[in-house]
Motif scaffolding. Structure first.
Motif, mmCIF file in Angstrom:
data_model
loop_
_atom_site.group_PDB
_atom_site.id
_atom_site.type_symbol
_atom_site.label_atom_id
_atom_site.label_comp_id
_atom_site.label_asym_id
_atom_site.label_seq_id
_atom_site.Cartn_x
_atom_site.Cartn_y
_atom_site.Cartn_z
ATOM 1 N N GLY A 109 38.709 40.864 50.429
ATOM 2 C CA GLY A 109 38.089 39.570 50.670
ATOM 3 C C GLY A 109 38.355 39.047 52.069
ATOM 4 O O GLY A 109 37.523 38.328 52.645
ATOM 5 N N THR A 110 39.503 39.391 52.626
ATOM 6 C CA THR A 110 39.810 38.944 53.991
ATOM 7 C C THR A 110 38.864 39.625 54.980
ATOM 8 O O THR A 110 38.439 39.023 55.970
ATOM 9 C CB THR A 110 41.278 39.257 54.335
ATOM 10 O OG1 THR A 110 42.116 38.803 53.267
ATOM 11 C CG2 THR A 110 41.703 38.557 55.614
ATOM 12 N N HIS A 111 38.504 40.878 54.710
ATOM 13 C CA HIS A 111 37.504 41.559 55.544
ATOM 14 C C HIS A 111 36.141 40.891 55.403
ATOM 15 O O HIS A 111 35.414 40.719 56.377
ATOM 16 C CB HIS A 111 37.383 43.034 55.135
ATOM 17 C CG HIS A 111 38.429 43.918 55.745
ATOM 18 N ND1 HIS A 111 38.935 45.029 55.112
ATOM 19 C CD2 HIS A 111 39.073 43.844 56.937
ATOM 20 C CE1 HIS A 111 39.833 45.604 55.899
ATOM 21 N NE2 HIS A 111 39.936 44.897 56.995
ATOM 22 N N THR A 112 35.785 40.541 54.164
ATOM 23 C CA THR A 112 34.491 39.878 53.931
ATOM 24 C C THR A 112 34.384 38.638 54.799
ATOM 25 O O THR A 112 33.400 38.428 55.516
ATOM 26 C CB THR A 112 34.354 39.469 52.444
ATOM 27 O OG1 THR A 112 34.401 40.648 51.636
ATOM 28 C CG2 THR A 112 33.052 38.727 52.188
ATOM 29 N N MET A 113 35.420 37.816 54.731
ATOM 30 C CA MET A 113 35.382 36.563 55.476
ATOM 31 C C MET A 113 35.384 36.827 56.984
ATOM 32 O O MET A 113 34.647 36.178 57.736
ATOM 33 C CB MET A 113 36.585 35.702 55.063
ATOM 34 C CG MET A 113 36.503 34.272 55.512
ATOM 35 S SD MET A 113 34.917 33.468 55.148
ATOM 36 C CE MET A 113 35.279 32.607 53.645
ATOM 37 N N ALA A 114 36.187 37.803 57.424
ATOM 38 C CA ALA A 114 36.259 38.097 58.864
ATOM 39 C C ALA A 114 34.911 38.609 59.378
ATOM 40 O O ALA A 114 34.473 38.238 60.467
ATOM 41 C CB ALA A 114 37.360 39.118 59.129
ATOM 42 N N GLU A 141 38.088 33.461 50.177
ATOM 43 C CA GLU A 141 37.727 34.846 50.476
ATOM 44 C C GLU A 141 36.675 35.385 49.530
ATOM 45 O O GLU A 141 36.367 36.567 49.544
ATOM 46 C CB GLU A 141 38.984 35.723 50.420
ATOM 47 C CG GLU A 141 39.984 35.330 51.483
ATOM 48 C CD GLU A 141 41.199 36.221 51.485
ATOM 49 O OE1 GLU A 141 41.401 36.949 50.492
ATOM 50 O OE2 GLU A 141 41.933 36.199 52.468
ATOM 51 N N GLY A 142 36.141 34.529 48.690
ATOM 52 C CA GLY A 142 35.110 34.965 47.760
ATOM 53 C C GLY A 142 33.796 35.231 48.491
ATOM 54 O O GLY A 142 33.450 34.541 49.454
ATOM 55 N N ALA A 143 33.059 36.219 48.010
ATOM 56 C CA ALA A 143 31.806 36.588 48.672
ATOM 57 C C ALA A 143 30.808 35.432 48.632
ATOM 58 O O ALA A 143 30.089 35.185 49.604
ATOM 59 C CB ALA A 143 31.214 37.825 47.997
ATOM 60 N N CYS A 144 30.755 34.710 47.498
ATOM 61 C CA CYS A 144 29.792 33.602 47.394
ATOM 62 C C CYS A 144 30.145 32.497 48.383
ATOM 63 O O CYS A 144 29.255 31.934 49.035
ATOM 64 C CB CYS A 144 29.767 33.049 45.962
ATOM 65 S SG CYS A 144 29.230 34.276 44.751
ATOM 66 N N ALA A 145 31.443 32.194 48.507
ATOM 67 C CA ALA A 145 31.864 31.161 49.459
ATOM 68 C C ALA A 145 31.517 31.592 50.878
ATOM 69 O O ALA A 145 31.053 30.778 51.691
ATOM 70 C CB ALA A 145 33.360 30.904 49.324
ATOM 71 N N ALA A 146 31.726 32.876 51.188
ATOM 72 C CA ALA A 146 31.429 33.377 52.533
ATOM 73 C C ALA A 146 29.930 33.312 52.815
ATOM 74 O O ALA A 146 29.513 32.876 53.881
ATOM 75 C CB ALA A 146 31.940 34.811 52.674
ATOM 76 N N PHE A 147 29.120 33.739 51.840
ATOM 77 C CA PHE A 147 27.660 33.675 52.027
ATOM 78 C C PHE A 147 27.203 32.227 52.191
ATOM 79 O O PHE A 147 26.316 31.925 52.988
ATOM 80 C CB PHE A 147 26.932 34.317 50.834
ATOM 81 C CG PHE A 147 26.611 35.763 51.031
ATOM 82 C CD1 PHE A 147 27.581 36.734 50.835
ATOM 83 C CD2 PHE A 147 25.344 36.163 51.411
ATOM 84 C CE1 PHE A 147 27.294 38.081 51.008
ATOM 85 C CE2 PHE A 147 25.036 37.511 51.594
ATOM 86 C CZ PHE A 147 26.020 38.465 51.387
ATOM 87 N N GLY A 166 41.860 47.015 60.242
ATOM 88 C CA GLY A 166 42.504 45.738 60.523
ATOM 89 C C GLY A 166 41.510 44.603 60.366
ATOM 90 O O GLY A 166 40.380 44.816 59.896
ATOM 91 N N PHE A 167 41.898 43.414 60.783
ATOM 92 C CA PHE A 167 41.133 42.228 60.408
ATOM 93 C C PHE A 167 40.428 41.524 61.561
ATOM 94 O O PHE A 167 39.791 40.502 61.359
ATOM 95 C CB PHE A 167 42.039 41.258 59.647
ATOM 96 C CG PHE A 167 42.474 41.843 58.335
ATOM 97 C CD1 PHE A 167 41.680 41.730 57.212
ATOM 98 C CD2 PHE A 167 43.651 42.563 58.236
ATOM 99 C CE1 PHE A 167 42.060 42.298 56.014
ATOM 100 C CE2 PHE A 167 44.039 43.140 57.040
ATOM 101 C CZ PHE A 167 43.242 43.005 55.922
ATOM 102 N N GLU A 168 40.570 42.044 62.761
ATOM 103 C CA GLU A 168 39.786 41.487 63.861
ATOM 104 C C GLU A 168 38.396 42.134 63.815
ATOM 105 O O GLU A 168 38.229 43.236 63.277
ATOM 106 C CB GLU A 168 40.470 41.787 65.199
ATOM 107 C CG GLU A 168 41.908 41.285 65.287
ATOM 108 C CD GLU A 168 42.042 39.783 65.048
ATOM 109 O OE1 GLU A 168 41.098 39.050 65.387
ATOM 110 O OE2 GLU A 168 43.067 39.370 64.496
ATOM 111 N N ALA A 169 37.430 41.465 64.420
ATOM 112 C CA ALA A 169 36.057 41.999 64.390
ATOM 113 C C ALA A 169 36.006 43.397 64.990
ATOM 114 O O ALA A 169 35.304 44.284 64.480
ATOM 115 C CB ALA A 169 35.118 41.061 65.151
#
Lengths: 87, 349
Positions: B5-10, B320-326, B189-192
């Protein structure tokens, strides 16, 4: 929730440490780190250090973050380089 | 698929998703621990929080996730003592400070978090701290990834593997996925720039016909994991089958507290709770989103009945939820995509 941030150990007593993150100090537990020392960089998750970073690791991280910040500056001034060298 | 989820948000926050070519699609996976936690677990946590003399300590993301009929936030509003903590160490400290209250920490999360919770359980046992217990809902990632592939519902060409989970378990933990399913895995990792590099490594494997486990996040992850953390987990927890929201029961994908630490197991301490009969939130498709079977945009509730202010499903609650990110970044991503297409049209002219 699996976010973790790099931090520098500035005080150490047993497995209890004080770490510094971008100038902010907080307590951390370094039980999961082999031979922690003051001055070591660690990756911190939920109050625990989970990995020690070498100087090279820290330098790589700084290069990436710096490149991203440069890219953000570029976007603000109308440019578009979102990744620069070192990334 | 980016599992974490952290990747999704990043990937959303940095705009990376909107920069990918159309033939590269990032699917959000089941790596948001709050999202995959079942209603049953939440109902138990809420029921425990409602007992006299009990303080429930939890990571903040759990607070607003709806259970069957309530949430921890609503329970707190009704008078329950529910506190948000940054670390299980904070919960342990509170148990020491308040010996007259029972402190229950909600142990959710993957292998990144489980060692920290294991440490507090061992410490509580050593100190004889009888008022500290954990409601254990920890899950482990590789088996869930394999279950997604075995299910065959979603075609996954490669996995962007979770970086900090892998710092604990080591990249070798994914070997069986690449070997048995022929699917490439790259730990990122978690940077773009990390995620972009990981996608490039996955594409290179696909083009070259390889299916291996590679590490992009080498500053944090090796082939082997963190031995001290793994030992702490092994001392306190044992493997069990686990129920995942969206995936159902996945064999050997969970952790439960060993018998030796049973005195600190909230599931044992608070047996016989009265729980509401299970019922599905009408129309909520969090389960399908967590399997990557649909994007949040395909859920009929998304942005209508289900918003960050009035979430129906867990994937809209967690940061970090996909719906929140979308919901937070999706419109911007679509806008950028339209702008790129417009720019391309102008260049063509």
């Amino acid at each position: 929730m699996c976010l973790a941030v790099p931090a520098k150990i500035v005080e150490l007593q047993g497995t209890d440490a004080v770490v510094e993150i971008e100038g902010v100090r907080r307590k951390a537990n370094v039980f999961f780190i082999e031979e922690p020392k003051v001055g070591d960089y660690v990756v911190l998750h939920a109050g625990f250090a989970i990995r020690k970073w070498t100087e090279d690791d820290v330098a790589e991280y700084r290069r990436i973050v710096s490149a991203m910040l440069d890219a953000a500056e570029g976007r603000r001034s109308g440019g578009a380089p979102w990744i620069s060298e070192g990334a | 698929m980016e599992v974490c989820g952290t990747h999704t948000m990043a990937a959303f926050r940095t705009g990376l998703r909107s920069l990918l070519p159309q033939n590269v699609r990032l699917l959000s996976g089941p790596g948001c621990p709050v999202c995959v936690t079942t209603d049953d677990y939440l109902d138990r946590a809420i029921a425990i929080a409602g007992r006299a003399g009990v303080t429930v300590a939890t990571f903040g993301d759990m607070l607003r996730v709806p259970g069957t009929v309530s949430s921890l936030e609503k329970a707190r509003a009704a008078g329950a003592d529910v506190r948000v903590v940054y670390s299980p160490l904070d919960a342990l400290a509170e148990a020491r400070r308040s010996p007259d209250r029972e402190l229950v920490f909600l142990g959710i999360g993957f292998e990144t978090t489980a060692p920290a919770v294991a440490w507090t359980l061992r410490q509580a046992a050593e100190e004889g701290l009888q008022n500290y217990s954990v409601l254990c809902g920890h899950k482990t990632m590789p088996r869930a990834m394999a279950a997604l592939l075995a299910g065959g519902e979603v075609h996954i060409d490669g996995f962007v593997c979770p970086g900090h989970v892998s710092a604990i378990i080591g990249a070798a933990a994914y070997d069986f996925i690449s070997r048995d399913f022929g699917v490439p895995c790259v730990v990122a990792g978690f940077e773009a720039a990390d995620i972009a590099a990981a996608i490039e490594m996955l594409l290179r494997q696909l083009v070259e016909g390889r299916a291996e486990v590679e590490i992009e996040y080498s500053r944090c992850v090796g082939r082997e994991g963190n031995e001290r953390a793994l030992a702490a987990m092994a001392e306190v927890f044992e493997e069990c089958d686990a129920e995942w929201r969206g995936l159902g029961t996945v064999p050997s994908s969970g952790l439960r507290i060993k018998m030796e630490y049973r005195a600190h197991d909230a599931a044992h301490r608070y047996e016989g709770l009265t729980l509401p009969p299970s019922q599905k939130a009408s129309g909520c498709r969090c389960g399908d989103v967590l399997r990557g079977a649909i994007t949040p945009l395909e859920c009929p509730l998304f942005g209508v009945r289900c918003t960050p202010a009035t979430p129906v499903g867990a994937c809209m609650v967690s940061q970090e939820g996909a719906c929140a990110a979308f919901h937070r970044f999706g419109s911007r991503a679509r806008e950028k995509s339209s702008r790129r297409e417009a720019d391309a049209s102008i260049q063509t002219l």
